[in-house]
Design a protein around this motif. Structure first.
Motif, PDB file in Angstrom:
ATOM      1  N   GLY A 155       6.896  -8.324   0.205  1.00  0.00           N
ATOM      2  CA  GLY A 155       5.862  -8.863   1.246  1.00  0.00           C
ATOM      3  C   GLY A 155       6.205  -8.416   2.732  1.00  0.00           C
ATOM      4  N   LEU A 156       7.504  -8.593   3.006  1.00  0.00           N
ATOM      5  CA  LEU A 156       8.208  -8.090   4.281  1.00  0.00           C
ATOM      6  C   LEU A 156       8.082  -6.767   4.483  1.00  0.00           C
ATOM      7  N   THR A 157       8.199  -5.932   3.426  1.00  0.00           N
ATOM      8  CA  THR A 157       8.224  -4.618   3.505  1.00  0.00           C
ATOM      9  C   THR A 157       6.830  -3.957   3.779  1.00  0.00           C
ATOM     10  N   THR A 158       6.081  -4.512   3.069  1.00  0.00           N
ATOM     11  CA  THR A 158       4.744  -3.945   3.350  1.00  0.00           C
ATOM     12  C   THR A 158       4.005  -4.441   4.475  1.00  0.00           C
ATOM     13  N   ALA A 159       4.265  -5.702   5.023  1.00  0.00           N
ATOM     14  CA  ALA A 159       3.647  -6.210   6.116  1.00  0.00           C
ATOM     15  C   ALA A 159       4.220  -5.266   7.369  1.00  0.00           C
ATOM     16  N   ALA A 160       5.622  -5.082   7.429  1.00  0.00           N
ATOM     17  CA  ALA A 160       6.421  -4.307   8.409  1.00  0.00           C
ATOM     18  C   ALA A 160       5.738  -2.958   8.572  1.00  0.00           C
ATOM     19  N   LEU A 161       5.731  -2.308   7.316  1.00  0.00           N
ATOM     20  CA  LEU A 161       5.062  -0.875   7.540  1.00  0.00           C
ATOM     21  C   LEU A 161       3.651  -1.000   8.079  1.00  0.00           C
ATOM     22  N   ALA A 162       2.876  -2.065   7.625  1.00  0.00           N
ATOM     23  CA  ALA A 162       1.570  -1.991   8.069  1.00  0.00           C
ATOM     24  C   ALA A 162       1.636  -2.164   9.731  1.00  0.00           C
ATOM     25  N   ALA A 163       2.711  -2.970  10.182  1.00  0.00           N
ATOM     26  CA  ALA A 163       2.766  -3.268  11.805  1.00  0.00           C
ATOM     27  C   ALA A 163       2.905  -2.132  12.334  1.00  0.00           C
ATOM     28  N   LEU A 164       4.121  -1.062  11.817  1.00  0.00           N
ATOM     29  CA  LEU A 164       4.591  -0.122  12.559  1.00  0.00           C
ATOM     30  C   LEU A 164       3.320   0.984  12.642  1.00  0.00           C
ATOM     31  N   ALA A 165       2.406   1.091  11.515  1.00  0.00           N
ATOM     32  CA  ALA A 165       1.330   1.907  11.552  1.00  0.00           C
ATOM     33  C   ALA A 165       0.518   1.605  12.456  1.00  0.00           C
TER      34      ALA A 165
END
Length: 229
Positions: free
Chosen positions: A96-106
């Motif tokens: 969950g943390l990984t996908t949310a962080a990638l979404a935020a970076l994009a």
């Protein structure tokens, strides 16, 4: 799970307001990821998860130096997206943390480009009113300011809404097929974030005599405090 207007609208409004804070108004630092992601997590009912990803994104954001007209990531709306997505997932969901962080970076990258487009739009509006500006029309100046503020508010809201519409389904799909363990997933995100933050800090203070030793001393003291707790 279908996204409804009631799901997206509150988060989009939060992203609009915090996106406005990045450059235009009031520049009160509420758009920093630590604050913005925590607020978005609270909107979804999970402020602690918002705080966790806010700390993570703040490490990435330390690398950003928003000077003048340079292009840089727009962290206000992006952190809202990250906080909302991580708040959507249960605390024990692996990845969950990984996908949310990638979404935020994009979202931050796209948001930076949207700010460039907004500057061009503001410049176009100003050029069409040059005769009035040359005459010192205060009303024209105020009108341009209000138009720019409104456009930035709309930009942040649309960016947040579109990011949620596109990235929330992708995030859920990725989590359904996530294969890495919880420990490795979190270690990857925190490791990359810490590396970016350390490089950003080094870039700022490495040329100042003695500053590196204060930094190392503070880092060691912080790690010791964590170890003895």
């Amino acid at each position: 799970m279908t996204q409804t207007l009631a799901d997206i609208l509150p988060i989009a409004l939060l992203g609009a307001v915090l996106g406005l804070d990045v450059v235009c108004f009031p520049q009160a630092m509420v758009s920093r990821p630590l604050v913005a992601a925590t607020a978005a997590g609270a909107f979804t009912g999970h402020p602690l998860q918002g705080l966790l990803i806010g700390v993570t994104l703040e490490l990435f954001a330390l690398e950003t130096l928003p000077f003048g007209a340079s292009r840089y990531p727009e962290w206000g709306s992006a952190a809202v997206v990250g906080g909302a997505l991580f708040g959507d997932s249960a605390p024990n969901v692996v990845g969950g943390l990984t996908t949310a962080a990638l979404a935020a970076l994009a979202t931050a990258w796209v948001g930076g480009y949207s700010m460039v487009l907004l500057r061009r739009l503001n410049a176009r509006w100003a050029r069409t009113r040059m005769p009035l500006l040359d005459r010192g029309s205060g009303r024209t100046v105020i009108g341009l300011q209000v138009a720019g503020l409104t456009a930035d508010l709309v930009r942040g809201g649309l960016l947040t809404a579109l990011a949620l519409l596109l990235l929330r389904p992708l995030s859920r799909l990725a989590l359904d097929h996530w294969g890495a363990s919880a420990a490795s997933s979190r270690a990857f995100v925190t490791g990359v974030a810490a590396t970016v933050a350390a490089a950003a800090a080094w870039k700022i203070f490495h040329s100042t005599n003695g500053a590196r030793w204060f930094f190392i001393g503070g880092l060691v003291a912080g790690l010791l405090l964590l170890a003895i707790r």
